[in-house]
Design a protein around this motif. Structure first.
Motif: not given
Length: 198
Positions: A127, A123, A78
Motif C-alpha cells: 500500500k 497495490s 485500489r
C-alpha cells in the motif's frame, strides 16, 4: 495534545489529497508554453479526466458501500480503481489530441499515466502512499517549472507524509517510497517527456 495533532493531520490529509493536488498541477501544466494563463482551460479539461471523473466514481462506490472510503484505504480495492483512472486519463489524452490542446497538458497526463500504472501494479502487493506520491511529484514539478523560488513548496512533502503516518493510513516506509516515487519517477518522467515532446 494528541487530539490536536490528529486534527492537524486530518486537515493536511484532506487538503492535500491526490485529486486536489493533481488538479492544481493540471491547471498550471500549460505554463511551460506560450499563451498561459489563457490556456488553463486545457489543464482544467485534463483535470476532469485525471481527477474529477475518477473521484466521482469512487464517491459513488463509497455511497453504495462498495469501497471503504474516498482515500481507498483498503489496499485490495485500489488496483481496479487505479486501472479505471488509467482508462479515464487515456480517454482525456485522446480528446486533448483531437482538439489540438497545448502539448504540455498531454505531457503532464502521460507522466501521470506512468505513475498511475505503477501504483496500480504495486497495490497488489503493498500500500504505497498515493498522497505522498502526489504531493512529491507536484512540488518537484512546480520547482522545475517555475524555478528555485518555489523550493519552499518541498516542505509540504514531509508534512503530508507525517499526516499519513499519524493517521495510521500508512507506515513510514510506504510514505517514503511514495515520496521518492513521485519526486523521482513521476517528476522525472514529466521532465523527460517535456524535453522530448515540447
Amino acid at each position: 495534545m494528541v487530539f490536536g495533532t490528529h486534527r492537524v493531520a486530518r486537515w493536511l490529509t484532506e487538503i492535500f489529497q491526490p485529486p486536489v493536488v493533481v488538479t492544481v498541477l493540471m491547471l498550471v501544466s500549460p505554463a511551460v508554453e506560450a499563451g498561459f494563463p489563457g490556456t488553463m482551460w486545457a489543464g482544467l479539461l485534463g483535470a476532469l479526466f485525471v481527477c474529477v471523473l475518477p473521484l466521482a466514481y469512487v464517491l459513488v462506490l463509497v455511497k453504495l458501500g462498495k469501497v471503504s472510503d474516498h482515500h481507498i484505504s483498503d489496499r485490495k480495492q485500489r488496483a481496479p480503481l487505479l486501472l479505471l483512472a488509467l482508462v479515464s486519463v487515456l480517454a482525456g489524452l485522446l480528446l486533448l489530441q483531437a482538439i489540438h490542446a497545448p502539448v504540455s497538458v498531454s505531457v503532464m497526463m502521460l507522466a501521470l499515466v506512468g505513475g498511475i500504472a505503477v501504483l496500480a501494479a504495486v497495490s497488489h502487493f503493498w500500500k504505497i502512499s498515493g498522497h505522498a506520491s502526489a504531493i512529491s511529484s507536484a512540488t518537484v514539478i512546480s520547482v522545475l517549472m517555475f524555478g528555485p523560488a518555489w523550493l519552499p513548496l518541498l516542505l509540504l512533502v514531509p508534512a503530508v507524509g507525517w499526516s499519513r503516518v499519524v493517521l495510521r493510513d500508512h507506515t513510514l516506509g510506504q510514505v517514503v517510497a511514495g515520496s521518492l516515487f513521485g519526486g523521482v519517477v513521476i517528476a522525472g518522467l514529466w521532465w523527460l517527456l517535456r524535453g522530448w515532446l515540447l
